[in-house]
Design an enzyme around this catalytic site. Sequence first.
Site, PDB file in Angstrom:
ATOM      1  N   LYS A 109      20.805 -22.603 -22.043  1.00 49.77           N
ATOM      2  CA  LYS A 109      19.772 -23.548 -22.476  1.00 49.77           C
ATOM      3  C   LYS A 109      18.809 -23.769 -21.332  1.00 49.77           C
ATOM      4  CE  LYS A 109      18.966 -26.151 -26.145  1.00 49.77           C
ATOM      5  NZ  LYS A 109      19.479 -25.935 -27.501  1.00 49.77           N
TER       6      LYS A 109
HETATM    7  N1  GLU Z   1      17.314 -24.449 -29.807  1.00 50.84           N
HETATM    8  C1  GLU Z   1      18.043 -24.039 -30.959  1.00 50.84           C
HETATM    9  C2  GLU Z   1      19.480 -24.523 -30.898  1.00 50.84           C
HETATM   10  O1  GLU Z   1      19.777 -25.507 -30.269  1.00 50.84           O
HETATM   11  C3  GLU Z   1      17.925 -22.554 -31.209  1.00 50.84           C
HETATM   12  C4  GLU Z   1      18.491 -21.667 -30.157  1.00 50.84           C
HETATM   13  C5  GLU Z   1      18.186 -20.180 -30.377  1.00 50.84           C
HETATM   14  O2  GLU Z   1      17.644 -19.824 -31.404  1.00 50.84           O
HETATM   15  O3  GLU Z   1      18.497 -19.420 -29.469  1.00 50.84           O
HETATM   16  O4  GLU Z   1      20.352 -24.011 -31.527  1.00 50.84           O
END
Ligand code: GLU
Length: 478
Positions: A109
């Site tokens: 993240k």
């Molecule tokens: N930010 C989104 C999540 O928390 C999508 C992450 C992604 O598609 O890699 O799942």
Amino acid sequence: MNMSMKAEPSFRESVDLMFNRAVALMDLPPGLEEKIRVCNSTYTVRFGVRLRGQMHTFTGYRSVHSEHMEPVKGGIRFASSVHQDEVEALAALMTYKCALVEAPFGGSKGGLRIDPRQYDEHELEQITRRFAYELAKRDLIHPSQNVPAPDMGTGEREMAWIADQYARMNTTDINARACVTGKPLNAGGIAGRVEATGRGVQYALREFFRDPQDMAKAGLTGSLDGKRVIVQGLGNVGYHAAKFLVEEDGAVVIGIIERDGALFNPQGLDVEAVRNWIVGRGGVTGFPDAAHTAEGSVVMEEECDILIPAALEGVINLSNAERIKAPLIIEAANGPVTAGADDILRQKGTVIIPDMYANAGGVTVSYFEWVKNLSHIRFGRMQRRQEEARHQLVIDELERLSADTGIGWTLSPNFKQKYLRGADELELVRSGLDDTMRIAYQSMREVWHENDRVDDLRTAAYLVAIGKVASSYRAKGL
Ligand code: GLU
């Protein structure tokens, strides 16, 4: 003991507590539990961008929680509240989320501490490109190492800038587009990615409502039709989930909570109209046809059938969990229920469909986009017309038989039209997402119903996810 006297765990502590609760029921080899729990690395970068005649310094993070599979995957958040602990908690959730829905990624993240509303588009582009440059030069953006995506405060526009920045730095990389997902369609994106997380919430609820035994656990009966829903946060995820539930399943959205208060109308709110109001005026205040409460969070405590927290973490916590009346909560956001609140709600018998499953639609469709980018072809391009031709053969044959035998059947034009159409990319994405959400639900459900020591879906989800991560480690001989 008075619950309000207990200390509220941080987001990261909450994730660890929930993880620990699950591993206590598992039989992992010594040491593996800790290896899976800890965040492998967090890169912090401070970089300067010259804006409005002076240098501005920004702080950004990219955490890699687990590399048991690569690339690692997870969004990039732009918010002034971003900090290392939060990014690490979110990265951990990505590991479990990807494992649960069988997206072949480790968890990661990113976050940039910025209030995007303070900058114009050109400034945001400069800041995003610079952040992307800092991450890409350390392989923290890379098609086979680390693939970001949108999260709070970012969307297609930012992903297009990131993809372009990576491509400029890697001019001969034929797979450059696969370095980030959530891009606009014309920049290598996939149909249905924007609404994917909201769509996933809808598919998750549909799967839950297919099972009378599961519904009974929440004291609910019937179908989604007519169910009263309260949504906290009408951003990309909350808006799409609410819209689809109303338009396609007959649910009634009676409450919407936003930054500047909440709207409540037991007769149902027009989700589209509220969204337009927010986009035009920056909030819900002044929206006609609904009661407005400045203290928005109290609306989460209203009677309803389904509560959908779809914004920030920690909104259901020790201070309000006792008063939440919804028998079913679906966590469209990451971490909206703290570990303390989770204990209280579990004791009350509230059923919680946990974040790592409920909002996995986003990363699932990101996975499809990444595959599309690596295969350099749109889904359905080879098969669609062939499928249509074969269906046409069946129709022609049926009509010939009907005429020849004198039976006189006529196929309804509606059936013919639907049957003859070959699936396009959007339909294939929806089908893949629906399948993923159903299979993942069943894997959690099985543990929930069959393991006497598991009395909630969250623990079940952790058990399934941790089990999958552990077997990846075992397969590597670790
Ligand atoms: N930010 C989104 C999540 O928390 C999508 C992450 C992604 O598609 O890699 O799942």
